[in-house]
Motif scaffolding. Structure first.
Motif, PDB file in Angstrom:
ATOM      1  N   GLU A   1       0.837  -1.202   0.000  1.00  0.00           N
ATOM      2  CA  GLU A   1       0.000   0.000   0.000  1.00  0.00           C
ATOM      3  C   GLU A   1       0.877   1.259   0.000  1.00  0.00           C
ATOM      4  O   GLU A   1       0.638   2.187  -0.746  1.00  0.00           O
ATOM      5  CB  GLU A   1      -0.890   0.038   1.256  1.00  0.00           C
ATOM      6  CG  GLU A   1      -1.871  -1.097   1.355  1.00  0.00           C
ATOM      7  CD  GLU A   1      -3.198  -0.733   0.744  1.00  0.00           C
ATOM      8  OE1 GLU A   1      -3.573   0.448   0.798  1.00  0.00           O
ATOM      9  OE2 GLU A   1      -3.866  -1.637   0.211  1.00  0.00           O
ATOM     10  N   ILE A   2       1.850   1.239   0.909  1.00  0.00           N
ATOM     11  CA  ILE A   2       2.745   2.377   1.078  1.00  0.00           C
ATOM     12  C   ILE A   2       4.179   1.877   1.211  1.00  0.00           C
ATOM     13  O   ILE A   2       4.410   0.677   1.362  1.00  0.00           O
ATOM     14  CB  ILE A   2       2.388   3.217   2.338  1.00  0.00           C
ATOM     15  CG1 ILE A   2       2.436   2.337   3.590  1.00  0.00           C
ATOM     16  CG2 ILE A   2       1.049   3.901   2.183  1.00  0.00           C
ATOM     17  CD1 ILE A   2       2.252   3.101   4.886  1.00  0.00           C
ATOM     18  N   ILE A   3       5.107   2.813   1.157  1.00  0.00           N
ATOM     19  CA  ILE A   3       6.515   2.477   1.388  1.00  0.00           C
ATOM     20  C   ILE A   3       6.950   3.227   2.635  1.00  0.00           C
ATOM     21  O   ILE A   3       6.712   4.429   2.772  1.00  0.00           O
ATOM     22  CB  ILE A   3       7.396   2.894   0.184  1.00  0.00           C
ATOM     23  CG1 ILE A   3       7.018   2.057  -1.037  1.00  0.00           C
ATOM     24  CG2 ILE A   3       8.875   2.734   0.519  1.00  0.00           C
ATOM     25  CD1 ILE A   3       7.724   2.471  -2.309  1.00  0.00           C
ATOM     26  N   ARG A   4       7.572   2.491   3.542  1.00  0.00           N
ATOM     27  CA  ARG A   4       8.119   3.107   4.755  1.00  0.00           C
ATOM     28  C   ARG A   4       9.644   3.098   4.649  1.00  0.00           C
ATOM     29  O   ARG A   4      10.227   2.121   4.174  1.00  0.00           O
ATOM     30  CB  ARG A   4       7.719   2.313   6.001  1.00  0.00           C
ATOM     31  CG  ARG A   4       6.244   2.318   6.279  1.00  0.00           C
ATOM     32  CD  ARG A   4       5.925   1.501   7.543  1.00  0.00           C
ATOM     33  NE  ARG A   4       4.510   1.302   7.695  1.00  0.00           N
ATOM     34  CZ  ARG A   4       3.674   2.210   8.185  1.00  0.00           C
ATOM     35  NH1 ARG A   4       4.141   3.370   8.567  1.00  0.00           N
ATOM     36  NH2 ARG A   4       2.392   1.958   8.296  1.00  0.00           N
ATOM     37  N   ILE A   5      10.235   4.175   5.115  1.00  0.00           N
ATOM     38  CA  ILE A   5      11.701   4.241   5.166  1.00  0.00           C
ATOM     39  C   ILE A   5      12.080   4.672   6.568  1.00  0.00           C
ATOM     40  O   ILE A   5      11.740   5.774   7.009  1.00  0.00           O
ATOM     41  CB  ILE A   5      12.272   5.263   4.154  1.00  0.00           C
ATOM     42  CG1 ILE A   5      11.894   4.874   2.729  1.00  0.00           C
ATOM     43  CG2 ILE A   5      13.778   5.367   4.307  1.00  0.00           C
ATOM     44  CD1 ILE A   5      12.311   5.884   1.685  1.00  0.00           C
ATOM     45  N   ASN A   6      12.780   3.792   7.281  1.00  0.00           N
ATOM     46  CA  ASN A   6      13.298   4.148   8.593  1.00  0.00           C
ATOM     47  C   ASN A   6      14.639   4.845   8.386  1.00  0.00           C
ATOM     48  O   ASN A   6      15.521   4.315   7.712  1.00  0.00           O
ATOM     49  CB  ASN A   6      13.469   2.909   9.471  1.00  0.00           C
ATOM     50  CG  ASN A   6      12.127   2.359   9.897  1.00  0.00           C
ATOM     51  OD1 ASN A   6      11.248   3.100  10.311  1.00  0.00           O
ATOM     52  ND2 ASN A   6      11.967   1.052   9.770  1.00  0.00           N
ATOM     53  N   VAL A   7      14.763   6.040   8.948  1.00  0.00           N
ATOM     54  CA  VAL A   7      15.993   6.808   8.798  1.00  0.00           C
ATOM     55  C   VAL A   7      16.871   6.489  10.009  1.00  0.00           C
ATOM     56  O   VAL A   7      16.533   6.859  11.137  1.00  0.00           O
ATOM     57  CB  VAL A   7      15.697   8.326   8.732  1.00  0.00           C
ATOM     58  CG1 VAL A   7      16.973   9.125   8.608  1.00  0.00           C
ATOM     59  CG2 VAL A   7      14.764   8.605   7.566  1.00  0.00           C
ATOM     60  N   PRO A   8      17.990   5.794   9.761  1.00  0.00           N
ATOM     61  CA  PRO A   8      18.849   5.419  10.894  1.00  0.00           C
ATOM     62  C   PRO A   8      19.546   6.637  11.491  1.00  0.00           C
ATOM     63  O   PRO A   8      19.797   7.632  10.803  1.00  0.00           O
ATOM     64  CB  PRO A   8      19.872   4.466  10.263  1.00  0.00           C
ATOM     65  CG  PRO A   8      19.876   4.808   8.815  1.00  0.00           C
ATOM     66  CD  PRO A   8      18.528   5.354   8.495  1.00  0.00           C
ATOM     67  N   ALA A   9      19.843   6.538  12.780  1.00  0.00           N
ATOM     68  CA  ALA A   9      20.597   7.607  13.445  1.00  0.00           C
ATOM     69  C   ALA A   9      21.991   7.656  12.820  1.00  0.00           C
ATOM     70  O   ALA A   9      22.526   6.635  12.379  1.00  0.00           O
ATOM     71  CB  ALA A   9      20.687   7.324  14.936  1.00  0.00           C
ATOM     72  N   LEU A  10      22.566   8.834  12.789  1.00  0.00           N
ATOM     73  CA  LEU A  10      23.881   8.984  12.171  1.00  0.00           C
ATOM     74  C   LEU A  10      24.992   8.664  13.166  1.00  0.00           C
ATOM     75  O   LEU A  10      24.903   9.020  14.337  1.00  0.00           O
ATOM     76  CB  LEU A  10      24.069  10.432  11.685  1.00  0.00           C
ATOM     77  CG  LEU A  10      23.085  10.930  10.643  1.00  0.00           C
ATOM     78  CD1 LEU A  10      23.365  12.397  10.332  1.00  0.00           C
ATOM     79  CD2 LEU A  10      23.181  10.120   9.375  1.00  0.00           C
ATOM     80  N   THR A  11      26.038   8.026  12.671  1.00  0.00           N
ATOM     81  CA  THR A  11      27.217   7.789  13.500  1.00  0.00           C
ATOM     82  C   THR A  11      28.083   9.037  13.439  1.00  0.00           C
ATOM     83  O   THR A  11      27.902   9.889  12.570  1.00  0.00           O
ATOM     84  CB  THR A  11      28.042   6.592  12.974  1.00  0.00           C
ATOM     85  OG1 THR A  11      28.536   6.933  11.677  1.00  0.00           O
ATOM     86  CG2 THR A  11      27.211   5.326  12.904  1.00  0.00           C
TER      87      THR A  11
END
Length: 181
Positions: A96-106
């Motif tokens: 239905e939709i696309i999810r993108i988890n944005v990882p925390a930056l190192t």
């Protein structure tokens, strides 16, 4: 005549700043932001179309982007385009939709993004210097007295300094944004 040259120079410098802001917005911070996907182009009915014209993009919980296509048949194309854009993001398609988890930056990736922002800043400053050179040439070619030419060049330099400060300020803000954990 001088006022016209200065007005044109100011307009060009404004456009240069806008282009710089756009470039800067594409540099990732630790938070999800729809502008992260500005460079993504989707093959939509045979045309390479910006993602934001083929789907609604929203931020959920600060670290997740949700992409809802206007046409469900384009879901696979959108997912493919996000992979192809090489943004270091992994789209998750649920049909239905696309999810993108944005990882925390190192720390390391933060420093890389700061370098990238500074590179964009330097390119913007080069653009301003080119505009200044062009404006100074116009001032010299205009039928002005020696004093007016000198005054014109001083005003062009003041404009340039003013816009360089804006670039430095925007870069500093982006750097602070990136380095804040």
């Amino acid at each position: 005549m001088l006022d016209l040259i200065l007005e044109e120079t100011k307009e060009k410098m404004e456009k240069s700043i806008e282009a710089f802001k756009h470039e800067l917005s594409s540099v990732r911070t630790g938070r999800a932001n729809p502008t992260m996907l500005d460079r993504v182009k989707v093959n939509y009915w045979g045309e390479m179309t910006p993602l934001n014209q083929t789907a609604g993009i929203s931020v959920v919980e600060g670290r997740q982007l949700v992409i809802k296509p206007y046409d469900r048949n384009s879901l696979k194309d959108i997912e493919h385009a996000i992979y192809e854009a090489n943004l270091g993001l992994t789209p998750q398609n649920d049909g239905e939709i696309i999810r993108i988890n944005v990882p925390a930056l190192t720390e390391e990736t933060r420093k890389e993004y700061v370098k990238q922002a500074k590179k964009y800043a330097e390119e913007a400053k080069v653009a301003l210097r080119n505009i200044r050179r062009s404006a100074n040439d116009d001032v010299e070619k205009a039928e002005l007295t020696e004093d007016e030419v000198k005054l014109g060049k001083e005003k062009v330099q003041k404009l340039t300094d003013q816009y360089v400060k804006i670039i430095d300020q925007l870069t500093k803000e982006k750097e602070n944004d990136l380095m804040t954990v």
